[in-house]
Design a protein around this motif. Structure first.
Motif, PDB file in Angstrom:
ATOM      1  N   ASP A 279       0.833  -1.206   0.000  1.00  0.00           N
ATOM      2  CA  ASP A 279       0.000   0.000   0.000  1.00  0.00           C
ATOM      3  C   ASP A 279       0.865   1.252   0.000  1.00  0.00           C
ATOM      4  OD1 ASP A 279      -1.968   1.860   0.220  1.00  0.00           O
ATOM      5  OD2 ASP A 279      -2.473   1.411   2.305  1.00  0.00           O
ATOM      6  N   ARG A 280       0.872   1.984  -1.117  1.00  0.00           N
ATOM      7  CA  ARG A 280       1.711   3.176  -1.235  1.00  0.00           C
ATOM      8  C   ARG A 280       0.948   4.467  -1.003  1.00  0.00           C
ATOM      9  NH1 ARG A 280       4.308   1.566  -7.093  1.00  0.00           N
ATOM     10  NH2 ARG A 280       4.953  -0.554  -6.528  1.00  0.00           N
ATOM     11  N   SER A 281      -0.371   4.383  -0.881  1.00  0.00           N
ATOM     12  CA  SER A 281      -1.185   5.590  -0.821  1.00  0.00           C
ATOM     13  C   SER A 281      -0.819   6.484   0.362  1.00  0.00           C
ATOM     14  CB  SER A 281      -2.673   5.218  -0.731  1.00  0.00           C
ATOM     15  OG  SER A 281      -2.923   4.409   0.413  1.00  0.00           O
ATOM     16  N   ALA A 282      -0.410   5.876   1.480  1.00  0.00           N
ATOM     17  CA  ALA A 282      -0.092   6.664   2.673  1.00  0.00           C
ATOM     18  C   ALA A 282       1.406   6.881   2.857  1.00  0.00           C
ATOM     19  CB  ALA A 282      -0.656   5.966   3.912  1.00  0.00           C
ATOM     20  N   HIS A 283       2.206   6.474   1.889  1.00  0.00           N
ATOM     21  CA  HIS A 283       3.659   6.584   2.031  1.00  0.00           C
ATOM     22  C   HIS A 283       4.279   7.204   0.779  1.00  0.00           C
ATOM     23  CE1 HIS A 283       2.546   3.493   4.983  1.00  0.00           C
ATOM     24  NE2 HIS A 283       3.586   3.913   5.659  1.00  0.00           N
ATOM     25  N   GLN A 284       3.718   8.301   0.354  1.00  0.00           N
ATOM     26  CA  GLN A 284       4.239   9.002  -0.808  1.00  0.00           C
ATOM     27  C   GLN A 284       5.277  10.028  -0.370  1.00  0.00           C
ATOM     28  OE1 GLN A 284       0.778  10.584  -2.752  1.00  0.00           O
ATOM     29  NE2 GLN A 284       0.127   8.603  -3.552  1.00  0.00           N
ATOM     30  N   ALA A 285       6.377  10.081  -1.103  1.00  0.00           N
ATOM     31  CA  ALA A 285       7.471  10.992  -0.752  1.00  0.00           C
ATOM     32  C   ALA A 285       7.072  12.441  -1.030  1.00  0.00           C
ATOM     33  CB  ALA A 285       8.722  10.633  -1.541  1.00  0.00           C
ATOM     34  N   VAL A 286       7.476  13.325  -0.127  1.00  0.00           N
ATOM     35  CA  VAL A 286       7.245  14.758  -0.275  1.00  0.00           C
ATOM     36  C   VAL A 286       8.523  15.479   0.171  1.00  0.00           C
ATOM     37  CG1 VAL A 286       4.758  14.588   0.145  1.00  0.00           C
ATOM     38  CG2 VAL A 286       6.320  14.985   2.065  1.00  0.00           C
ATOM     39  N   LEU A 287       8.535  16.782   0.020  1.00  0.00           N
ATOM     40  CA  LEU A 287       9.597  17.602   0.599  1.00  0.00           C
ATOM     41  C   LEU A 287       9.045  18.217   1.874  1.00  0.00           C
ATOM     42  CD1 LEU A 287      11.198  19.390  -2.494  1.00  0.00           C
ATOM     43  CD2 LEU A 287      12.153  17.536  -1.127  1.00  0.00           C
ATOM     44  N   ASN A 288       9.493  17.688   3.005  1.00  0.00           N
ATOM     45  CA  ASN A 288       8.959  18.098   4.296  1.00  0.00           C
ATOM     46  C   ASN A 288      10.114  18.553   5.191  1.00  0.00           C
ATOM     47  OD1 ASN A 288       7.347  18.517   6.502  1.00  0.00           O
ATOM     48  ND2 ASN A 288       6.963  16.361   6.923  1.00  0.00           N
ATOM     49  N   PHE A 289      10.624  19.758   4.930  1.00  0.00           N
ATOM     50  CA  PHE A 289      11.797  20.261   5.652  1.00  0.00           C
ATOM     51  C   PHE A 289      11.563  20.459   7.151  1.00  0.00           C
ATOM     52  CE2 PHE A 289      12.923  21.314   1.280  1.00  0.00           C
ATOM     53  CZ  PHE A 289      14.238  20.890   1.249  1.00  0.00           C
ATOM     54  N   TYR A 398      26.973  13.480   7.803  1.00  0.00           N
ATOM     55  CA  TYR A 398      25.892  13.275   8.754  1.00  0.00           C
ATOM     56  C   TYR A 398      24.724  14.210   8.463  1.00  0.00           C
ATOM     57  CZ  TYR A 398      23.240  13.028  13.077  1.00  0.00           C
ATOM     58  OH  TYR A 398      22.219  12.888  13.978  1.00  0.00           O
ATOM     59  N   PHE A 399      25.003  15.494   8.326  1.00  0.00           N
ATOM     60  CA  PHE A 399      23.930  16.456   8.053  1.00  0.00           C
ATOM     61  C   PHE A 399      23.253  16.159   6.715  1.00  0.00           C
ATOM     62  CE2 PHE A 399      26.324  19.107  11.137  1.00  0.00           C
ATOM     63  CZ  PHE A 399      25.285  19.369  12.022  1.00  0.00           C
ATOM     64  N   ALA A 400      24.047  15.771   5.725  1.00  0.00           N
ATOM     65  CA  ALA A 400      23.487  15.506   4.394  1.00  0.00           C
ATOM     66  C   ALA A 400      22.575  14.285   4.403  1.00  0.00           C
ATOM     67  CB  ALA A 400      24.617  15.320   3.375  1.00  0.00           C
ATOM     68  N   PHE A 401      23.011  13.210   5.045  1.00  0.00           N
ATOM     69  CA  PHE A 401      22.231  11.970   5.001  1.00  0.00           C
ATOM     70  C   PHE A 401      21.049  11.996   5.976  1.00  0.00           C
ATOM     71  CE2 PHE A 401      26.045  10.591   2.814  1.00  0.00           C
ATOM     72  CZ  PHE A 401      25.512   9.812   1.795  1.00  0.00           C
ATOM     73  N   VAL A 402      21.156  12.748   7.054  1.00  0.00           N
ATOM     74  CA  VAL A 402      19.983  12.950   7.906  1.00  0.00           C
ATOM     75  C   VAL A 402      18.901  13.685   7.125  1.00  0.00           C
ATOM     76  CG1 VAL A 402      19.100  14.250   9.888  1.00  0.00           C
ATOM     77  CG2 VAL A 402      21.140  12.847  10.136  1.00  0.00           C
ATOM     78  N   THR A 403      19.318  14.684   6.364  1.00  0.00           N
ATOM     79  CA  THR A 403      18.366  15.413   5.519  1.00  0.00           C
ATOM     80  C   THR A 403      17.733  14.486   4.491  1.00  0.00           C
ATOM     81  OG1 THR A 403      19.627  17.467   5.761  1.00  0.00           O
ATOM     82  CG2 THR A 403      18.106  17.334   3.889  1.00  0.00           C
ATOM     83  N   LEU A 404      18.554  13.658   3.858  1.00  0.00           N
ATOM     84  CA  LEU A 404      18.048  12.725   2.851  1.00  0.00           C
ATOM     85  C   LEU A 404      17.102  11.706   3.456  1.00  0.00           C
ATOM     86  CD1 LEU A 404      18.260  11.870  -0.130  1.00  0.00           C
ATOM     87  CD2 LEU A 404      20.198  10.429   0.494  1.00  0.00           C
ATOM     88  N   CYS A 405      17.337  11.323   4.699  1.00  0.00           N
ATOM     89  CA  CYS A 405      16.497  10.326   5.366  1.00  0.00           C
ATOM     90  C   CYS A 405      15.162  10.907   5.818  1.00  0.00           C
ATOM     91  CB  CYS A 405      17.242   9.742   6.566  1.00  0.00           C
ATOM     92  SG  CYS A 405      16.270   8.591   7.571  1.00  0.00           S
ATOM     93  N   LEU A 406      15.165  12.123   6.363  1.00  0.00           N
ATOM     94  CA  LEU A 406      13.979  12.664   7.021  1.00  0.00           C
ATOM     95  C   LEU A 406      13.092  13.536   6.142  1.00  0.00           C
ATOM     96  CD1 LEU A 406      15.438  13.631  10.526  1.00  0.00           C
ATOM     97  CD2 LEU A 406      14.316  11.515   9.831  1.00  0.00           C
ATOM     98  N   VAL A 407      13.682  14.341   5.298  1.00  0.00           N
ATOM     99  CA  VAL A 407      12.895  15.323   4.535  1.00  0.00           C
ATOM    100  C   VAL A 407      11.834  14.680   3.637  1.00  0.00           C
ATOM    101  CG1 VAL A 407      13.033  17.075   2.711  1.00  0.00           C
ATOM    102  CG2 VAL A 407      14.583  17.178   4.664  1.00  0.00           C
ATOM    103  N   PRO A 408      12.093  13.548   2.987  1.00  0.00           N
ATOM    104  CA  PRO A 408      11.036  12.957   2.137  1.00  0.00           C
ATOM    105  C   PRO A 408       9.858  12.365   2.904  1.00  0.00           C
ATOM    106  CG  PRO A 408      13.220  12.204   1.464  1.00  0.00           C
ATOM    107  CD  PRO A 408      13.373  12.840   2.792  1.00  0.00           C
ATOM    108  N   GLN A 409       9.963  12.266   4.231  1.00  0.00           N
ATOM    109  CA  GLN A 409       8.915  11.635   5.025  1.00  0.00           C
ATOM    110  C   GLN A 409       7.817  12.650   5.342  1.00  0.00           C
ATOM    111  OE1 GLN A 409       9.114   8.485   5.521  1.00  0.00           O
ATOM    112  NE2 GLN A 409      11.271   7.951   5.460  1.00  0.00           N
ATOM    113  N   ARG A 410       6.587  12.324   4.995  1.00  0.00           N
ATOM    114  CA  ARG A 410       5.473  13.211   5.296  1.00  0.00           C
ATOM    115  C   ARG A 410       4.973  13.037   6.726  1.00  0.00           C
ATOM    116  NH1 ARG A 410      -0.493  13.430   2.313  1.00  0.00           N
ATOM    117  NH2 ARG A 410      -1.184  15.362   3.315  1.00  0.00           N
TER     118      ARG A 410
END
Length: 472
Positions: A279-289, A398-410
């Protein structure tokens, strides 16, 4: 020396025994009050049980992760079931997988810190590392899900094991554990990429040390490192084909397996049509800074014993660079106003603490979103201060990959913060006992509160007769 070794071994055995006994006691209490699958377990446990029965062709489409955890469970529990003559592939046995993962994580994190700080060899230093590993093993977000059949304990442990193996130079084994880590949870690919980045950085650092005498610990921690690195690479290029091939060989030898994992993962995304299975409907990537802001505030709470020592340096930084800080604050205001996402799950499930954080803090008091900006910035600046004794490559990565890990999460989900927190905390140099003791007390109090709430503060939904419980 033998006395120190014996004392360290005795201390390790005592702490390990205490961790095992307390964890097993809590595990059994949790099982007694909640013997049936709860929340996400209603998907995970039946799927694992199907695999235990050899039904590998059946898949619950609501599950969004790859089947790594179920396959590991089958690989461990089925042979044990055959030896003991009992079926271990039930709720109790499957949850017990995470209990063993908890003990393994304690040992892995203990050894990671021993590798990161080889100078801490005396009895007092060894005891500090031991208490630090104990604290990380009971880190509330990770420890709570030890008692349920969730992916967190195993997925985190595999990333930590991959990092430890890479620190030890065991590249083939690190590639194997990294592959399994991604099979357990897709987002682990970000941390596999981070470990690959650190591996390449280590090779480049050794290359610089071989040809350039200007690289001191101070330089490796500053932006001057970039100039030294560039100069060394230019010299390597001028030395000819052999030097270039040797450098390329060293990089590929240490990180080639990770690169293959990355390419395979890209192929999977192309074949699957996205990162999520099921089920992908609730797990769509966004930019969530704003996720970075929430994580920063999370660190202020859980790294408080360490960040409290950064207050003076943060104030000096703010005064010295007030114009930059003002611009960052304005940027935060713009991001919060235009880029705040609210996932439907956040508002729909009142079993999670995030529901109450959002409802009673961010939603009820709209201005609080902006009033918390100084705390967000304090957390971010403090992280930079805490990591000042690490190489520039680690801090940047660290800062770069934390951003890559967290920002796409809605979705605002504290479990997303587990690996970012541990990667930070493992690299905070241990200096004083009071910080470790304060951290231990903080984590014990939080664990006691959350486990007590889960066990005793039950409630019911109007449209359901199933008991509901509070959790992270």
């Amino acid at each position: 020396m033998p006395i120190i070794l014996n004392s360290s071994f005795a201390a390790f055995g005592t702490v390990t025994t205490l961790l095992v006994l307390v964890t097993l006691y809590i595990f059994n209490v949790v099982y007694e009050v909640q013997p049936v699958p709860f929340l996400d377990e209603i998907f995970h446990i039946p799927q694992a049980e199907k695999y235990c029965k050899g039904l590998f062709g059946e898949w619950d489409p609501k599950i969004t992760t790859l089947p790594g955890m179920y396959l590991l469970s089958v690989g461990v529990l089925m042979p044990l079931s055959s030896v003991l003559g009992i079926d271990l592939c039930g709720t109790y046995g499957l949850r017990m997988m995470n209990v063993f993962a908890c003990f393994a994580n304690f040992y892995i994190m203990y050894n990671i810190q021993k590798r990161l700080y080889p100078e801490m060899k005396g009895l007092e230093s060894s005891l500090q590392v031991l208490l630090s590993a104990m604290n990380l093993a009971i880190f509330p977000l990770l420890y709570f899900f030890t008692f349920l059949y969730y992916t967190d304990a195993i997925a985190t442990g595999l990333i930590l094991l991959t990092y430890l193996l890479q620190l030890d130079g065991c590249t083939l084994l690190a590639t194997l554990t990294a592959s399994i880590a991604v099979l357990v949870r897709q987002t682990n690919v970000v941390w596999v990429a981070f470990i690959a980045f650190l591996s390449i950085s280590h090779v480049l650092k050794l290359h610089i040390l071989k040809y350039n005498s200007r690289l001191s610990p101070t330089v490796s921690r500053s932006t001057k490192y970039l100039q030294v690195l560039l100069d060394t690479l230019l010299q390597t290029w001028k030395r000819g084909f052999t030097s270039r091939v040797q450098l390329a060989h060293n990089i590929l030898y240490n990180s080639g397996g990770f690169i293959v994992i990355g390419l395979c993962f890209l192929g999977f995304i192309f074949w699957n049509g996205g990162l999520v299975v099921g089920d992908r409907s609730a797990h769509q990537a966004v930019l969530n800074f704003p996720q970075l802001f929430y994580f920063s505030l999370f660190l202020v709470v859980f790294c408080f014993p360490y960040m409290v020592m950064c207050v003076k340096r943060v104030l000096v930084t703010v005064i010295k660079h007030w114009m930059l800080i003002l611009m960052l604050m304005l940027g935060c205001i713009v991001i919060i106003h235009f880029n705040t996402h609210v996932h439907p799950y956040l508002l729909a499930d009142n079993r999670h603490y995030t529901f109450y954080v959002w409802k009673r803090l961010y939603e009820r008091h709209f201005l609080i979103r902006f009033l918390l900006i100084p705390f967000y910035l304090f957390g971010a600046i403090s992280v930079n201060q805490l990591l000042k004794e690490t190489d520039l490559a680690f801090r940047t990565g660290y800062f770069a990959f934390v951003t890559l890990c967290l920002v796409p999460q809605r979705l605002l989900e504290f479990r997303y913060f587990i690996v970012p927190f541990l990667m930070l905390r493992l690299h905070i140099r241990l200096k004083t006992w009071w910080q470790l003791v304060a951290e231990f007390i903080l984590f014990v109090c939080i664990n006691a509160s959350t486990i007590y709430l889960f066990i005793t503060r039950t409630f019911y939904w109007p449209d359901s007769q199933e008991v509901q419980r509070f959790l992270w």
